[in-house]
Design a protein around this motif. Structure first.
Motif, mmCIF file in Angstrom:
data_model
loop_
_atom_site.group_PDB
_atom_site.id
_atom_site.type_symbol
_atom_site.label_atom_id
_atom_site.label_comp_id
_atom_site.label_asym_id
_atom_site.label_seq_id
_atom_site.Cartn_x
_atom_site.Cartn_y
_atom_site.Cartn_z
ATOM 1 N N THR A 6 0.887 -1.160 0.000
ATOM 2 C CA THR A 6 0.000 0.000 0.000
ATOM 3 C C THR A 6 0.922 1.206 0.000
ATOM 4 N N ALA A 7 0.396 2.376 -0.270
ATOM 5 C CA ALA A 7 1.264 3.551 -0.336
ATOM 6 C C ALA A 7 1.914 3.834 1.009
ATOM 7 N N ASP A 12 2.051 -6.501 4.654
ATOM 8 C CA ASP A 12 0.893 -7.267 4.198
ATOM 9 C C ASP A 12 0.579 -8.298 5.272
ATOM 10 N N HIS A 70 -6.512 -0.632 7.300
ATOM 11 C CA HIS A 70 -6.143 -1.864 6.585
ATOM 12 C C HIS A 70 -6.833 -2.017 5.234
ATOM 13 N N PRO A 71 -6.143 -2.609 4.291
ATOM 14 C CA PRO A 71 -6.739 -2.914 2.991
ATOM 15 C C PRO A 71 -7.486 -4.246 3.036
ATOM 16 N N GLY A 86 -8.919 0.617 3.857
ATOM 17 C CA GLY A 86 -7.727 0.835 3.050
ATOM 18 C C GLY A 86 -7.157 2.242 3.036
ATOM 19 N N TRP A 88 -4.476 3.090 4.175
ATOM 20 C CA TRP A 88 -3.046 2.942 3.875
ATOM 21 C C TRP A 88 -2.742 3.164 2.395
ATOM 22 N N ASN A 89 -3.762 3.076 1.549
ATOM 23 C CA ASN A 89 -3.542 3.307 0.128
ATOM 24 C C ASN A 89 -3.383 4.787 -0.202
ATOM 25 N N TYR A 90 -3.671 5.646 0.788
ATOM 26 C CA TYR A 90 -3.584 7.088 0.561
ATOM 27 C C TYR A 90 -2.561 7.663 1.533
ATOM 28 N N ARG A 91 -1.354 7.808 1.044
ATOM 29 C CA ARG A 91 -0.227 8.109 1.918
ATOM 30 C C ARG A 91 -0.426 9.366 2.769
ATOM 31 N N GLU A 94 -3.411 9.411 5.328
ATOM 32 C CA GLU A 94 -3.113 8.419 6.363
ATOM 33 C C GLU A 94 -2.105 8.997 7.351
#
Ligand SMILES: [Zn+2]
Length: 177
Positions: A6-7, A12, A70-71, A86, A88-91, A94
Motif C-alpha cells: 500500500t502507499a 501485508d 487496513h486494505p 484501506g 493505507w492506500n492514501y499516503r 493516512e
C-alpha cells in the motif's frame, strides 16, 4: 511484507485471525477490562469501573483504527469475511490522521494530568521522536524486509516505545539535596 503493498505501509499482514478478527478483538478488550481490577489491587492503584471500561474501549479502538487503515484483510471471525477501508492506500491523508491522533493524545495527556516540567518536556520530546519515526516509515523508501525481520522489528520497537513511555510516566522532579 510487500514493497509498495500500500502507499503508506509495506506490511501485508494477511493472516491474523487471533489478534485481528472482530470476534477476538472483542474478547481481548474484555480480557483487558477484566484484568484491570486485579492489576489495580496488585499495584495499589484506586480502581473504578469507568476506568476499566475505558481500558477495554482503548484495546478495542485498535480494531476500529485498523478497520480504517487496513486494505480489506481484517477478518470478522476466524480468517474469513474480511473488511478494511484501506486508508493505507492514501499516503498523505493516512499520515495526517496518524499524526493528528498522536498530537491529540499528547494534548489530552498534558492537559488532564498534573506533572512536573521535566515530564512535560519528556512527553513532547518523545512525541517528536515518534513523529520522526513515522515520517521515516511513511516517506523514506526502503527495501522490503523478510517476514521474520518485520515481526522481530515490530516486536522490538513496540516494546521499546512502551518502556520509554513507562519511564517518562515515572519522571519526577529530582528532590533537592
Ligand atoms: Zn493492528
Amino acid at each position: 511484507m510487500i514493497k509498495g503493498f500500500t502507499a503508506g505501509s509495506m506490511l501485508d499482514s494477511y493472516f491474523h485471525p487471533y489478534s485481528h478478527s472482530l470476534i477476538t478483538a472483542v474478547l481481548w478488550s474484555g480480557v483487558a477490562a477484566l484484568c484491570y481490577k486485579p492489576l489495580c489491587r496488585w499495584l495499589g492503584f484506586r480502581y473504578t469501573k469507568s476506568a476499566a471500561l475505558i481500558v477495554g474501549a482503548a484495546v478495542f479502538s485498535h480494531w476500529i483504527l485498523d478497520l480504517i487503515a487496513h486494505p480489506r484483510d481484517l477478518p470478522i471471525y476466524d480468517n474469513s469475511a474480511k473488511v478494511g477501508f484501506g486508508l493505507w492506500n492514501y499516503r498523505n491523508p493516512e499520515f495526517a490522521l496518524e499524526i493528528a491522533l498522536l498530537a491529540l493524545g499528547i494534548c489530552l495527556y498534558l492537559s488532564r494530568n498534573i506533572m512536573p516540567a521535566i515530564r512535560k518536556r519528556a512527553v513532547i520530546s518523545f512525541g517528536i521522536v515518534l513523529l520522526v519515526v513515522q515520517i521515516g516509515d511513511t516517506y523514506v523508501p526502503r527495501a522490503a524486509l523478510t517476514d521474520r525481520a518485520t515481526a522481530l522489528g515490530v516486536w522490538i520497537f513496540y516494546t521499546l516505545f512502551v518502556l520509554v513511555a513507562l519511564i517518562i510516566e515515572k519522571l519526577r522532579t529530582p528532590a533537592a539535596k
